[in-house]
Scaffold this motif. Structure first.
Motif, short mmCIF file in Angstrom:
data_model
loop_
_atom_site.label_atom_id
_atom_site.label_comp_id
_atom_site.label_asym_id
_atom_site.label_seq_id
_atom_site.Cartn_x
_atom_site.Cartn_y
_atom_site.Cartn_z
N ALA A 293 20.96 42.70 17.75
CA ALA A 293 19.79 43.54 18.02
C ALA A 293 18.50 42.78 17.74
O ALA A 293 17.52 42.89 18.50
N LEU A 294 18.47 41.98 16.67
CA LEU A 294 17.27 41.21 16.35
C LEU A 294 17.03 40.10 17.36
O LEU A 294 15.89 39.79 17.71
N GLU A 295 18.09 39.49 17.84
CA GLU A 295 17.94 38.45 18.87
C GLU A 295 17.34 39.03 20.14
O GLU A 295 16.44 38.44 20.76
N ALA A 296 17.83 40.21 20.53
CA ALA A 296 17.28 40.86 21.73
C ALA A 296 15.81 41.23 21.52
O ALA A 296 14.97 41.08 22.41
N LEU A 297 15.48 41.71 20.32
CA LEU A 297 14.09 42.04 20.00
C LEU A 297 13.22 40.80 20.06
O LEU A 297 12.09 40.84 20.61
N LEU A 298 13.70 39.70 19.52
CA LEU A 298 12.92 38.45 19.50
C LEU A 298 12.63 37.98 20.91
O LEU A 298 11.49 37.60 21.23
N VAL A 299 13.62 38.00 21.77
CA VAL A 299 13.42 37.57 23.17
C VAL A 299 12.39 38.46 23.84
O VAL A 299 11.44 37.97 24.50
N ASP A 300 12.54 39.76 23.70
CA ASP A 300 11.61 40.71 24.32
C ASP A 300 10.20 40.51 23.78
O ASP A 300 9.22 40.45 24.54
N ALA A 301 10.07 40.37 22.47
CA ALA A 301 8.74 40.23 21.86
C ALA A 301 8.07 38.92 22.26
O ALA A 301 6.84 38.87 22.46
N MET A 302 8.83 37.86 22.40
CA MET A 302 8.24 36.59 22.81
C MET A 302 7.77 36.66 24.26
O MET A 302 6.70 36.12 24.62
N GLU A 303 8.53 37.33 25.10
CA GLU A 303 8.11 37.49 26.49
C GLU A 303 6.81 38.30 26.60
O GLU A 303 6.00 38.07 27.50
N ARG A 304 6.60 39.22 25.66
CA ARG A 304 5.38 40.04 25.66
C ARG A 304 4.21 39.36 24.95
O ARG A 304 3.12 39.93 24.88
N GLY A 305 4.45 38.19 24.36
CA GLY A 305 3.41 37.49 23.63
C GLY A 305 3.16 38.03 22.24
O GLY A 305 2.14 37.70 21.62
N LEU A 306 4.08 38.83 21.73
CA LEU A 306 3.90 39.42 20.40
C LEU A 306 4.42 38.51 19.29
O LEU A 306 3.99 38.64 18.14
N VAL A 307 5.33 37.62 19.63
CA VAL A 307 5.93 36.71 18.66
C VAL A 307 5.85 35.29 19.21
O VAL A 307 6.13 35.06 20.39
N GLN A 308 5.47 34.37 18.33
CA GLN A 308 5.35 32.96 18.73
C GLN A 308 6.54 32.12 18.27
O GLN A 308 6.84 31.10 18.87
#
Length: 467
Positions: A293-308
């Motif tokens: 679940a965290l891996e999926a969140l990380l991918v999604d957040a990086m695509e949105r520019g929320l996580v670097q």
């Protein structure tokens, strides 16, 4: 050697309750105040605690209740006025009952938070209140200050985890309300009145505590974000994806990481130099692997520019290392030496604007800012430090003005100058300045009715009336 007044009071106390007055009873963690005591009494039971309170009422002697002594607003020490009796709950540490099928535990007030958590764990349950000081903090003190901690986002503060209390009122009567009920609509909630009152309305001696079934598995990640606003958007995204499974969501500033590098270089940093980062913990039911679940969140957040950038803990040891970093931020602060520390809360939508505006307003004052804390529930620890090359003493004439500036900006945005630490003696003036007048009048009226002699923690929360 007791003075005559203390000697007279000692004669009224139950046998065997007096303790030597050692420094531990007179100290508070930040060293702002040193307390005083005429006597120290440690009851072994609620009945002895009630007898001590009755004796103090008869002798017109103030009482300062003390649990683990970990409070950060000096509510556990009384530096001025007639020396009080310190009533220590250190000997009232019994586990009175545990009902796993009800998710309820009844503990005496002197039981440490860690001992409560261990007892719950032994029955396959979780008491979710979690503080860095839980090995020392007593459950009575946690309730008296309505402690918060890192899991308030999901489970609420200490108040939300208490079903009932037993307490000694200022006249020595015992309120016996250790109910194990989720629903009890029988009038005024005296439990909620005493929780958060910091020993000014009575002394909590035991509590019925709400337990939860622990999650099947937990996952922890540290994620670098470009800004506090991105962190808040990430919080919303995580809560939506995790279906209520976000347990903790901690904001960490780059200044905090720099202080760690300077003072505690042995603390491992997964994202060294990150200007802003988030420590995220999730607890999920069986069938939902947290790492996935965290891996999926990380991918999604990086695509949105929320996580670097981000690191997901691959083991319990690595997760513990992430939390070890977070728990050492206050220690690094102490080693640097703050000019002023602030425990504030804001509506979530106001946090990013506050951080930007406060940083700009404080820039001319030559300070470093370490902003960190429980972003998920809007609670920040906003601390000011000298710039490199200057000492704390250089700011002595500015401390009050700087704190007032921070608190004014918080209040202007609908926030609070005391999020989880309480008022104690440290913030009495702030409560008088910014508290709603009608609310303050009601508080004083309640205090006058329950404690007409003014003996319960005099000078804490509310200023003492002139003699």
């Amino acid at each position: 050697m007791l003075n005559p007044a203390d000697d007279a009071l000692a004669a009224l106390l139950p046998d065997g309750v007096l303790r030597p007055i050692t420094p531990v009873y007179l100290e508070e963690p930040r060293g702002r105040y040193r307390g005083q005591a005429g006597l120290v009494a440690a009851p072994r039971s609620t009945e002895e605690a009630a007898a001590i309170v009755r004796a103090c009422a008869q002798a017109r002697v103030g009482i300062v209740a003390r649990g683990g002594g970990t409070g950060l607003v000096s509510g556990q020490v009384m530096p001025e006025g007639p020396a009080p009796l310190i009533l220590s709950l250190e000997r009232m540490t019994a586990l009175r009952g545990l009902w796993p099928e009800e998710n309820v535990l009844v503990a005496e007030a002197g039981m440490t938070l860690q001992a409560v958590r261990d007892a719950a764990d032994g029955a396959g349950r979780l008491f979710p209140l979690s503080l860095a000081s839980q090995g020392t903090a007593a459950i009575g003190g946690c309730l008296a200050t309505n402690a918060g901690g890192v899991t308030a986002l999901r489970h609420g503060t200490a108040r939300a985890l208490c079903l009932g209390i037993e307490a000694v009122l200022p006249d020595g009567r015992v309120l016996r309300d250790l109910k194990r009920l989720r629903k009890d609509n029988t009038g005024y909630d005296l439990r909620d009145l005493l929780i958060g009152a910091e020993g000014t309305l009575g002394i909590i001696t035991a509590a019925s505590l709400r337990l939860v079934v622990p999650p099947a598995a937990t996952g922890v990640a540290m994620l670098q974000v470009p800004s506090p606003q991105a962190a808040l958007t990430l919080l919303s995204l995580a809560e939506g994806r995790m279906a209520g499974g976000v347990t903790s969501f901690e904001l960490i500033s780059g200044q905090g990481l720099a202080f760690l590098s300077q003072t505690l270089p042995q603390i491992r940093q997964p994202l060294p130099g990150a200007p802003w980062s988030v420590l995220l913990e999730v607890g999920l039911p069986e069938g939902l692997p947290p790492q996935t679940a965290l891996e999926a969140l990380l991918v999604d957040a990086m695509e949105r520019g929320l996580v670097q950038d981000g690191v997901i803990a691959q083991s319990g040891q690595q997760a513990a290392e992430f939390w070890n970093l977070r728990e050492h931020l206050p220690q690094a602060n102490r080693l640097i030496g703050a000019i002023a520390s602030h425990d504030i809360s804001l509506p979530l939508s106001e946090i990013a604007g506050f951080i930007d505006a406060a940083g700009a307003a404080l820039a001319p004052h030559d300070v470093r800012i370490n902003c960190f804390g429980h972003l998920g529930d809007g609670n920040l620890h906003y601390n000011l430090f000298p710039v490199a090359g200057r000492a704390r003493g250089d700011y002595d004439g500015q401390r009050k003005a700087l704190s007032r500036m921070v608190h004014q900006m918080v209040m202007d945005r609908g926030g609070s100058f005391s999020a989880e630490h309480g008022v104690g003696r440290l913030k009495v003036a702030e409560l008088e300045e910014w508290g709603d007048p009608v609310r303050l009048a009601a508080m004083r009226a309640i205090k006058a009715v329950l404690d007409p002699l003014g003996i319960m923690n005099p000078g804490a929360v509310l200023s003492q009336a002139p003699a």
